[in-house]
Motif scaffolding. Sequence first.
Motif, PDB file in Angstrom:
ATOM      1  N   ARG A   1     -34.466   5.280 -15.621  1.00  0.00           N
ATOM      2  CA  ARG A   1     -35.189   6.380 -14.992  1.00  0.00           C
ATOM      3  C   ARG A   1     -36.696   6.160 -15.146  1.00  0.00           C
ATOM      4  O   ARG A   1     -37.185   5.918 -16.255  1.00  0.00           O
ATOM      5  CB  ARG A   1     -34.774   7.692 -15.663  1.00  0.00           C
TER       6      ARG A   1
ATOM      7  N   TRP B   1     -19.680   8.621 -20.702  1.00  0.00           N
ATOM      8  CA  TRP B   1     -20.177   7.783 -19.615  1.00  0.00           C
ATOM      9  C   TRP B   1     -20.179   6.343 -20.104  1.00  0.00           C
ATOM     10  O   TRP B   1     -20.629   6.054 -21.215  1.00  0.00           O
ATOM     11  CB  TRP B   1     -21.579   8.215 -19.192  1.00  0.00           C
TER      12      TRP B   1
ATOM     13  N   VAL C   1     -22.645   4.515 -22.594  1.00  0.00           N
ATOM     14  CA  VAL C   1     -24.021   4.748 -22.157  1.00  0.00           C
ATOM     15  C   VAL C   1     -24.857   5.226 -23.336  1.00  0.00           C
ATOM     16  O   VAL C   1     -25.984   4.778 -23.554  1.00  0.00           O
ATOM     17  CB  VAL C   1     -24.032   5.795 -21.025  1.00  0.00           C
TER      18      VAL C   1
ATOM     19  N   PHE D   1     -34.801  20.238 -19.749  1.00  0.00           N
ATOM     20  CA  PHE D   1     -34.758  18.970 -19.025  1.00  0.00           C
ATOM     21  C   PHE D   1     -33.780  19.015 -17.839  1.00  0.00           C
ATOM     22  O   PHE D   1     -34.019  18.403 -16.805  1.00  0.00           O
ATOM     23  CB  PHE D   1     -34.386  17.850 -19.993  1.00  0.00           C
TER      24      PHE D   1
ATOM     25  N   GLU E   1     -31.320  14.674  -9.061  1.00  0.00           N
ATOM     26  CA  GLU E   1     -32.482  13.806  -9.233  1.00  0.00           C
ATOM     27  C   GLU E   1     -33.242  13.624  -7.922  1.00  0.00           C
ATOM     28  O   GLU E   1     -34.437  13.346  -7.916  1.00  0.00           O
ATOM     29  CB  GLU E   1     -32.032  12.457  -9.804  1.00  0.00           C
ATOM     30  N   ASP E   2     -32.555  13.821  -6.780  1.00  0.00           N
ATOM     31  CA  ASP E   2     -33.238  13.660  -5.496  1.00  0.00           C
ATOM     32  C   ASP E   2     -34.020  14.912  -5.093  1.00  0.00           C
ATOM     33  O   ASP E   2     -34.540  14.991  -3.982  1.00  0.00           O
ATOM     34  CB  ASP E   2     -32.248  13.273  -4.398  1.00  0.00           C
TER      35      ASP E   2
ATOM     36  N   ASP F   1     -23.124  15.907 -19.152  1.00  0.00           N
ATOM     37  CA  ASP F   1     -22.709  14.766 -19.970  1.00  0.00           C
ATOM     38  C   ASP F   1     -23.589  13.557 -19.661  1.00  0.00           C
ATOM     39  O   ASP F   1     -24.021  12.838 -20.564  1.00  0.00           O
ATOM     40  CB  ASP F   1     -21.234  14.421 -19.700  1.00  0.00           C
ATOM     41  N   TRP F   2     -23.828  13.345 -18.387  1.00  0.00           N
ATOM     42  CA  TRP F   2     -24.652  12.202 -17.968  1.00  0.00           C
ATOM     43  C   TRP F   2     -26.069  12.312 -18.532  1.00  0.00           C
ATOM     44  O   TRP F   2     -26.565  11.394 -19.168  1.00  0.00           O
ATOM     45  CB  TRP F   2     -24.662  12.134 -16.434  1.00  0.00           C
TER      46      TRP F   2
ATOM     47  N   ARG G   1     -27.278  14.102 -20.977  1.00  0.00           N
ATOM     48  CA  ARG G   1     -27.372  14.031 -22.444  1.00  0.00           C
ATOM     49  C   ARG G   1     -27.137  12.602 -22.942  1.00  0.00           C
ATOM     50  O   ARG G   1     -27.910  12.076 -23.731  1.00  0.00           O
ATOM     51  CB  ARG G   1     -26.344  14.958 -23.113  1.00  0.00           C
ATOM     52  N   GLN G   2     -26.063  11.961 -22.443  1.00  0.00           N
ATOM     53  CA  GLN G   2     -25.727  10.631 -22.966  1.00  0.00           C
ATOM     54  C   GLN G   2     -26.727   9.569 -22.520  1.00  0.00           C
ATOM     55  O   GLN G   2     -27.039   8.645 -23.252  1.00  0.00           O
ATOM     56  CB  GLN G   2     -24.310  10.248 -22.540  1.00  0.00           C
ATOM     57  N   ALA G   3     -27.226   9.720 -21.284  1.00  0.00           N
ATOM     58  CA  ALA G   3     -28.110   8.677 -20.749  1.00  0.00           C
ATOM     59  C   ALA G   3     -29.555   8.863 -21.207  1.00  0.00           C
ATOM     60  O   ALA G   3     -30.245   7.895 -21.483  1.00  0.00           O
ATOM     61  CB  ALA G   3     -28.034   8.663 -19.232  1.00  0.00           C
ATOM     62  N   PHE G   4     -30.009  10.113 -21.266  1.00  0.00           N
ATOM     63  CA  PHE G   4     -31.445  10.323 -21.452  1.00  0.00           C
ATOM     64  C   PHE G   4     -31.812  11.100 -22.714  1.00  0.00           C
ATOM     65  O   PHE G   4     -32.978  11.149 -23.078  1.00  0.00           O
ATOM     66  CB  PHE G   4     -32.038  11.032 -20.223  1.00  0.00           C
TER      67      PHE G   4
ATOM     68  N   GLU H   1     -41.235  18.035 -18.018  1.00  0.00           N
ATOM     69  CA  GLU H   1     -40.465  17.112 -17.181  1.00  0.00           C
ATOM     70  C   GLU H   1     -39.050  17.667 -17.029  1.00  0.00           C
ATOM     71  O   GLU H   1     -38.506  18.298 -17.944  1.00  0.00           O
ATOM     72  CB  GLU H   1     -40.437  15.732 -17.867  1.00  0.00           C
ATOM     73  N   PHE H   2     -38.443  17.500 -15.865  1.00  0.00           N
ATOM     74  CA  PHE H   2     -37.044  17.887 -15.684  1.00  0.00           C
ATOM     75  C   PHE H   2     -36.421  17.042 -14.588  1.00  0.00           C
ATOM     76  O   PHE H   2     -37.129  16.422 -13.784  1.00  0.00           O
ATOM     77  CB  PHE H   2     -36.920  19.389 -15.378  1.00  0.00           C
ATOM     78  N   ILE H   3     -35.116  17.017 -14.590  1.00  0.00           N
ATOM     79  CA  ILE H   3     -34.386  16.226 -13.592  1.00  0.00           C
ATOM     80  C   ILE H   3     -34.724  16.742 -12.200  1.00  0.00           C
ATOM     81  O   ILE H   3     -34.611  17.943 -11.935  1.00  0.00           O
ATOM     82  CB  ILE H   3     -32.861  16.336 -13.834  1.00  0.00           C
ATOM     83  N   GLY H   4     -35.117  15.849 -11.319  1.00  0.00           N
ATOM     84  CA  GLY H   4     -35.398  16.212  -9.940  1.00  0.00           C
ATOM     85  C   GLY H   4     -36.850  16.551  -9.673  1.00  0.00           C
ATOM     86  O   GLY H   4     -37.234  16.750  -8.517  1.00  0.00           O
TER      87      GLY H   4
ATOM     88  N   ALA I   1     -39.796  14.846  -9.975  1.00  0.00           N
ATOM     89  CA  ALA I   1     -40.634  13.897  -9.238  1.00  0.00           C
ATOM     90  C   ALA I   1     -40.277  13.899  -7.758  1.00  0.00           C
ATOM     91  O   ALA I   1     -41.157  13.958  -6.892  1.00  0.00           O
ATOM     92  CB  ALA I   1     -40.472  12.498  -9.830  1.00  0.00           C
ATOM     93  N   LEU I   2     -38.989  13.881  -7.483  1.00  0.00           N
ATOM     94  CA  LEU I   2     -38.602  13.701  -6.091  1.00  0.00           C
ATOM     95  C   LEU I   2     -38.596  15.007  -5.299  1.00  0.00           C
ATOM     96  O   LEU I   2     -38.625  14.993  -4.070  1.00  0.00           O
ATOM     97  CB  LEU I   2     -37.260  12.974  -6.023  1.00  0.00           C
TER      98      LEU I   2
END
Lengths: 88, 978
Positions: A27, A64, A82, B664, B686-687, B721-722, B724-727, B865-868, B870-871
């Motif tokens: 990201r 994930w 992940v 977030f 995110e879009d 889940d995505w 939290r686990q990814a970011f 900052e939060f998901i979505g 920027a776009l």
Amino acid sequence: MRITCPICGERDRREFYYQGAASMLDRPDPDADGQVWSDYLHLRDNPAGLTRELWYHEAGCGAWLIVERNTVTHEIIGTELVEAADAD
Amino acid sequence: MRIEGKGRIDRGNKISFRFDGRDHHGFAADTLASALMAEGVRLMGRSFKYHRPRGVLTLGSEEPNALVTVGRGLAADPNTRATMQEIYEGLEARSQNRWPSLDFDLMGVNDLAAPFLGAGFYYKTFMWPKAFWEKLYEPVIRRAAGLGALSGKADGERCDKAFAFCDVLVIGGGPAGLMAALSAAQAGADVILCEEENGLGGRLRYEDEEIGGGRAHLWADDMAERLAAMENVRIMTRTAVTGAFDQGTFGALQRVSHHLAKPGKRPRETFWRIAAKRAVLCAGALERHIAFRDNDRPGVMMAGALRGYLNRFGTVPGRNVAVFGNNSDAHRTARDLAQAGVNVVALIDSRHDAENLAGDVPFYPGAQVVRGLGRKGLDGIVLRLPNGREERFAVQALGVSGGWNPSVHLTCHMNGRPVWDERLLAFVPKDGAVPGMRVAGAARGRFSTAECLKEGADAGLEAAKALGFSGDLPRVPDAEAGRYRIGRLMAVAGKGRAWLDFQNDVTVKDVKQAAAENFRSVEHMKRYTTQGMATDQGKSSNVLALAVLADATGREIPETGTTTFRPPYTPVAIAALGAGAEGKGFAPERLTTSDESTRARGAPMIEAGLWYRPSYFPRAGEETWRDSCDREVRMVRENVGVCDVSTLGKIALQGRDVGAFLDFVYANTFSTLKPGRVRYGIMLREDGHVMDDGTTARLSETSWVLTTTTAAAGQVVRHLDWVRQAFCPNMDVRFVSETEQWAQFAVAGPKARELVNDLLDTPIDGEVFPFMACAERQICGVKGRLFRISFSGEHAYEVAVPARYGASLFGLLADRAEAMGGGAYGMEALNVLRIEKGHITHAEIHGRTTAFDIGFQRMLSGKKEFIGKALAARPGLLEESREQLVGLRALKPEQPLPAGGHLFETDAEPIRENDLGYITSTCFSPTLGETRALAFLRNGRARHGDRIRMVDHLRDQVTWCEVTDPVAFDPEGGRLRD
Ligand SMILES: [Zn+2]
């Protein structure tokens, strides 16, 4: 098709949700250029061969996974969490 | 006819059955084909296109001709292969594709018209005029062509599905498979042995030979018993492995009750998914035909099948028999027949140098059969001798062997291509074509029994060893070790039609014509002629067609290539593949805790995803849903209403960093929310488009409850889940969905507090429980949760209790509400209430709208900052010309504003180019006395007060309306803060 969840073990693919390329993990910075964000959102490689993909163990533990897979042979080379990948 | 003293059937156990309305008899262990053959029936079906009379050709699942319908009505199974159908008392079978009868079929005239019906006929003839296709050609062709018909009714739940797991899957229970299973199992591996037929032994069941000094078929029986006694072996007979898939997954179709007179509750078929760490393919080989004029007459059979019927069932299709082949194996048929006392008129071997291995039978080396005689049954053959002279023989049966094709099918299911073997004149499997699978025995071109036993034993042990087991090879007994020799003969030269694909009526001439018209690629030839496209997939004919094509195009077979073998190996009914996924199996019902009580109150239910929710609660005197809905809306606005909102997603979050995490994932800020308070939030993708909305309550410093819309509950959990686990892997936050653990009810209306206080152990007032308050509270002595939130715009609460108390709480709330002049309300009223208030649902946040579009741009926090984020800031997503959420009111109050209707300027032509937007939600508002809608309108926020025109082209409706703010009722929100 069968996928090995690092937490649950080898499971039928019906337990998993397919997301797409693992590049979603990279990201951009919040203040990155608009083009960088646009590329992140829209551009995907489409290789014949090795890919890194995101799968979600939806009917299992909720983890994930990054699944490394060969799109030509369908061989699954490996899976990792992940969360663990990110933590290092 | 039946030969005395031959066959391995139970002659003491006579069984009666019916074929085409006539009574027949057979014996236990007979198939329908063998029993009919014993009764002298040779004509068993009509071909697909020309309605040519056809008899049984093979003795296995590769059978192209003898297809029948078994049973009647809903229980009818069309296209059942008579070669696989075991007879049982009362079995009823009918032939197919003939009218009025098998013996006299009117469509047989097609055969006379054959010169006009060759390859490409469909493509050439029915091109013009276009309108004729649907009205004339297709219906006529559909009636004339085809095989058996389904009942046309829902199949019910007559099939099942199942899963199995093993170390080593052995596919095929012939000599190789038996030895493979034994050696793998003796090494300690868990073994599943699948065999398509009803018993083990493979070809041994059909041969007259010896293993280890005893009868080969008895050796197979002994092996079957020995394997069955091993704890780590599971034998699955009547189970065809139909496909090989990734990571050792195999599909298999088990015929569970086709052979039973009284199946009881057993399914007809079970489709298995077998996960195997290793596999050994011992699928054997299939015999192929030789093309010559009228080689399809009933009575012409594969030589191996002819011999098999004799040895296993003691049946032959006639007293005078000839055998025609290009290989040594054909001689065994002549030998066995002669030894059984059948009159073998001729053994014809196209190889000039062939030696007679059949004993004392008239032998014609270097000769060829050029024609079959007779129409509804073979009554003779014409032989061309090496010197060119032709001779006639009167025979009722002819066994033909064009050689044996290893059953390579499963090795090709993962893109493997077989390799042409010039010595065997057949395709053999490529090593390693399917990861983890080895091929043994006849399936890789090792045709003698001795080779099969040895290869099977080796492969089974190798498979086990690859998994870490160890053991010794089992002793391999002595067996038949004759060498297979073959000479090239695919099609006999000559006039007339020589048949390749019996099911689809493809001739040598058709393939040549395809080549002449430049359909030279094997895949093109296949589709142009339909060669190999019927249910038998050309098992006995593809190689012949390929050879004819190779000749016609001046190529060798390897460069001509082969068509692709795809799953399934044998036909699988869609009902079996989809077993368990019909009706409620496809769409399970999710029921709320108030379901029983709701239905008891007469409420019609509507689906919300998999959930069932009440549409409305009818009362005496109400005639339409609108009557009930209007009353329920008024009830909430003036009194009090109760509604089950348990279907909304509920996610419990805990940890020190929940606030930061929610900051977030949500566009607005949550970390500032105080314990005991609730906040509304929107979540972006995110879009930059809106994913979902809902309220989140902070019950304590570290415990939160987030709600999602009913529709997006699953998606939001996946997303959380995505993220939290990814970011956010280092955040102290954990969450779990608890949608089904809590029953939650909205209590809305001016008397809501009165009703809630009735049930709370400690009553509340506006002071301790203001708008957007939340707390854990005792409700009728049960620890529950209370939220002061409102979707209706009224003074309202949501009361949650553990699901086991839901039914009782709903009853209490609804009864007391009624006693107070209110009552339960359903989805219709809920929808009206929220449209009046301009509250959005997934009709508005449908995936293509942004926070800007719905007027929530100011909720997007600039401080974090939060998901979505920027776009969502892309210029194109913030243009005033975008379609923005507005309210609409119909100028004539009762005129409809249907969802899906489009908006136009009053003077513009209602065409796409002038489209200004569309309606997403609509209702008649009893509160305002007019039709109201929510809509997206270009530049809509600047247009409040404008008049526009709604046109619904589908319903032919035009309504003039005024653009308003989305919030039509109580815009200041005074009622909910009351
Ligand atoms: Zn898992």
